[in-house]
Write an enzyme that holds these catalytic residues in place. Structure first.
Site, mmCIF file in Angstrom:
data_model
loop_
_atom_site.group_PDB
_atom_site.id
_atom_site.type_symbol
_atom_site.label_atom_id
_atom_site.label_comp_id
_atom_site.label_asym_id
_atom_site.label_seq_id
_atom_site.Cartn_x
_atom_site.Cartn_y
_atom_site.Cartn_z
ATOM 1 C CD GLU A 1 -14.906 -5.378 -0.734
ATOM 2 O OE1 GLU A 1 -15.363 -4.531 -1.514
ATOM 3 O OE2 GLU A 1 -13.699 -5.465 -0.493
ATOM 4 C CD GLU B 1 -3.039 -1.047 0.306
ATOM 5 O OE1 GLU B 1 -3.086 -0.097 -0.487
ATOM 6 O OE2 GLU B 1 -3.894 -1.973 0.311
ATOM 7 C CD GLU C 1 -10.756 -2.056 -7.619
ATOM 8 O OE1 GLU C 1 -11.766 -1.492 -7.134
ATOM 9 O OE2 GLU C 1 -9.685 -2.126 -7.013
ATOM 10 C CG ASP D 1 -6.083 -7.301 -7.037
ATOM 11 O OD1 ASP D 1 -5.052 -7.631 -6.440
ATOM 12 O OD2 ASP D 1 -6.881 -6.464 -6.584
#
Ligand code: DMJ
Length: 806
Positions: A381, A142, A399, A287
């Site tokens: 989610e 992150e 996304e 991902d």
């Protein structure tokens, strides 16, 4: 006008058992929903662009006025979230480093919006206020994507503006220096045997923080989403260390792929390189690893990454993708689905497919996502294979909008503008609060969560703004940039800066490059045509049709080529699901594909018959369903049972096999620590642990080590129930060392058991096959009925005449 009809009869429960999985989609050709999308006028598009801009400023100003210099805005409390000050949310807070993350993450969006004045002001604040020398453990992934990426792209754009807009001449590369410093602080995480970085690092102490002593596990995306930023950092600073570490991590990950399937798992041990979770999909945990393989090729021009991406991509399309649906499989057993739900992170996938040139499946998956959105207004989610909510949160993630943007850019189809409009309006209605935009904690209730992640400003609003902008509206040509996974802009010109440490070899994987030049050619693709058969994927009902001479579902044989042709003519396509040897197929019916209206109607009838057959087959599911049963009374006459799911990694309780024992709650309930606090009382008992924090199988190992007879894992999602959600079999990690039975219970079922436990602390339960339980009950009932009947008969039968009258 005839009605559009569609219904889903999809059961992906207990996938190893079901022999037939049906997904039925039918669309009548003259339905309004199949009409081409209305074009959006320039005026409306410009209005939506301005609305996106206003949304951005509403959130940005709320953050700047009420939260800065905090990392995030808490939109309900209308104040900043500071690490170590605001009550901790556990691991989730590893994102925060008290380094004004939202502002850093947002800088380049200000440039895209053309707000140079605010950009300049914000850059000055960042240079003045942001520092990294804090005794704080942060997530390497992150911090890299949001902070390093944010600083780098802001640096690049600041220099760009100096040249192009003749502003910010005072700027001397301070943000690049900050990115370099932060990069150095992340480097200790890369000191592992494999070269794969640790998940977390202490900004001041590196890996010397005692809390990091046991650090071992990281996710594939966490380790594989470093290269774009680190390569840019090396090339801009001239210090090769960053890029070389990131390449090494990518090389090490590549070696861990399953050599048979070419798939990757989601969690691994950074020292041994062993997989901890072998689930393989394209969503959470993996991902952006795929994204960075492809984009590293685009940014750096190294064919090796394209070749690797292609190998993985083919594997994903072979095993994970089922038409528009994407479901996890096990990397080492790719024919069996390991999850019955999809998560919202995978919504980036169609966007990546667009970039890689595979437009048709991108259109299909996007359409599936859009239907989930239409059904629930906001994308949850996670949602199940039958599009029910699995996890109800909505974090304002980017996304889906990101993919919508890339599809619009690739196709020019105004459908995507309409989709974007709908997404925008939903955010306005359900997420806008007076102090910014708030995530939704459950889209079923609409209740807000006190969080606005930094990606809302850096990605969600950026992609919305880009979607509604004409290239001429933008001050930069976005085609000259690669968007990182956090939507930061890195210029393609970075490749020209070269790399002093790496020689790009032509690898033997090169041949895979041809893949990109194969079908489908996007030039020939008409997205409306691809989407149309998928419309009304979820809701609706089918009208009855008159029966004619036709193939019935009962007679159908998949090995008979005439039958296959007949089915095809009726507009039915068949897709194998999971392990082919189990003969599972999913059927899609579409009037659009039928040879004629009449055959389309026959197809519909065929599908209805198949549904009936499936229902009967669902009886077979019962065979896999487990029961957690207990005697409701002391005489052990009345028994109650609740449904539970089995696991792939523990012995099955079939026929008359069962385990019985007193029930005890694990302490701590999640059962993820090395040892259970109450291990000493578990011998011979049935242990209960809560789902979450670690894998099902690791909980089982812990219970087994403590001498438990069996383990019940209860769901951690409140309100979940086997009545409304498909039951599934828990997957393991490929090892077969668990010898105690392990079953799963959804929350509502477990709540009933828990209520019993409160009433009867010594409660003993029996775990067995549900079908056996039912059989047992029926036998008991029959026996009781017989006895009652016999007694009744005896009481009504004329008394035997006494021998002698008295
Ligand atoms: C972002 O931080 C990035 O897009 C990341 O790759 C995935 N998660 C969030 C958005 O959902």
């Amino acid at each position: 006008m005839s009605t559009a009809c569609s219904f889903v009869a999809q059961r992906l429960l207990l996938p190893t058992l079901l022999s037939l999985v049906l997904l039925v989609v039918c669309v009548l050709s003259d339905d309004a929903s199949t009409m081409p999308t209305q074009n959006m006028s320039n005026k409306e598009r410009a209005e939506l662009r301005e609305e996106s801009r206003e949304m951005f400023y509403h959130a940005y100003q709320a953050y700047m006025q009420n939260a800065y210099p905090a990392d995030e805005l808490m939109p309900l409390s209308c104040k900043g979230r500071f690490r170590g000050v605001t009550p901790s949310r556990g691991d989730m807070d590893d994102i925060l480093g008290n380094f004004s993350m939202t502002l850093v993450d947002t800088l380049d969006t200000l440039v895209l919006l053309g707000d140079f004045a605010e950009f300049e002001h914000a850059v000055k604040l960042v240079i003045r206020d942001v520092q990294f020398d804090s005794d704080i453990i942060v997530s390497v992934f992150e911090t890299n994507i949001r902070m390093v990426g944010g600083l780098l792209s802001a640096h690049i754009l600041a220099e760009y503006l100096q040249k192009q807009a003749d502003v910010m001449h005072w700027y001397k590369g301070e943000m690049l220096e900050m990115a370099r410093e932060l990069g150095y602080r992340l480097l200790p995480a890369f000191n592992t045997t494999t070269g794969i970085p640790h998940a977390r690092v202490n900004l001041r102490l590196g890996m010397k923080d005692p809390q990091l002593k046991k650090s071992r596990e990281t996710c594939t995306a966490c380790a594989g989403t470093i290269l774009l930023e680190f390569a840019a950092l090396s090339r801009l600073t001239g210090d090769p260390i960053f890029e070389s570490r990131a390449h090494a991590a990518m090389d090490a990950l590549w070696k861990l792929r399953h050599r048979g399937s070419d798939l990757m798992g989601t969690v691994l041990n950074v020292h041994s390189g062993d997989w901890v979770r072998r689930d393989s999909g394209v969503g959470a945990g993996i991902d952006s690893y795929y994204e960075y393989l492809f984009k590293s090729y685009v940014l750096l021009g190294d064919d090796k990454y394209l070749a690797r991406f292609n190998r993985h991509y083919n594997a994903v399309m072979k095993y994970v993708s089922e038409g528009p649906v994407l479901l996890d499989v096990l990397m080492h057993r790719p024919h069996a689905k390991s999850r019955n739900f999809m998560d919202s992170l995978l919504a980036f996938w169609p966007g990546l497919q667009v970039l890689s040139g595979d437009l048709k499946p991108a259109v299909q998956t996007h359409e599936m996502l859009y239907q989930v959105m239409q059904m629930h207004t906001l994308i949850p989610e996670a949602w199940t294979v039958d599009f029910q909510i699995h996890w109800g949160q909505h974090h304002l993630r980017p996304e889906f909008i990101e993919s919508t943007y890339f599809l619009y850019r690739a196709t020019g189809d105004h459908h995507y503008l309409q989709v974007g409009k709908r997404a925008l309006k939903a955010l306005q209605k359900y997420a806008k609060v007076s102090c910014g935009y708030a995530a939704v904690s459950d889209i079923r209730t609409g209740k807000h969560d006190d969080r606005m992640d930094s990606f809302v400003l850096s990605e969600t609003f950026k992609y919305l703004y880009l979607l509604f902008s004409e290239p001429a509206d933008l001050i930069i040509n976005v085609d000259e940039f690669v968007f990182t996974t956090e939507a930061h802009l890195l210029p393609l010109s970075i490749a020209q800066l070269g790399n002093s440490t790496f020689n790009f070899r032509q690898s033997d994987e090169h041949s895979v490059l041809d893949f990109m030049r194969t079908c489908p050619s996007s030039n020939k693709l008409f997205p409306e045509k691809v989407r149309k058969p998928l419309r009304n994927f979820i809701t609706g009902s089918c009208p009855r049709t008159s029966s004619g001479k036709r193939l019935s579902a009962l007679d159908f044989q998949a090995s008979n080529s005439d039958h296959l042709r007949a089915v095809y003519d009726m507009g039915i396509t068949m897709v194998s699901v999971g392990d082919r040897s189990q003969g599972k197929v999913r059927l899609f019916h579409s009037f659009y594909n039928a040879k004629s209206q009449e055959e389309g109607e026959m197809g519909l009838q065929f599908m209805q018959e198949m549904l009936e057959l499936t229902k009967m087959q669902s009886m077979n599911q019962l065979a896999q369903l487990q029961a957690v049963a207990w005697a409701a009374d002391d005489k052990q006459e009345d028994w109650l049972a609740l449904m539970a799911g089995p696991s792939h990694f523990s012995p099955e309780l079939l026929g008359d096999k069962y385990v019985e024992g007193e029930i005890v709650l694990a302490q701590p309930l999640r059962a993820c620590d090395e040892q259970l606090e109450n291990a000493s009382v578990m011998s011979g008992k049935i242990v209960v642990a809560e789902r979450g924090d670690c894998t099902f199988v690791s909980k089982a190992r812990l219970a087994q080590k403590a001498g438990a007879k069996a383990l019940i894992v209860c769901d951690n999602v409140s309100g979940s129930s086997g009545e409304t959600q498909p039951m599934f079999a828990m997957s393991g990690d490929g090892n077969d060392d668990v010898s105690i039975p392990v079953v799963f219970m959804y929350s509502l079922e477990f709540a009933k058991l828990s209520a019993q436990m409160q009433r009867r602390p010594q409660l003993s339960v029996r775990i067995m096959q549900m079908v056996e339980f039912k059989r047992w009950q029926l036998a008991k009932e029959a026996h009781l009925n017989e006895t009652a009947a016999a007694a009744a008969a005896a009481s009504t039968m004329p008394k035997k005449k006494p021998e002698k009258e008295l």
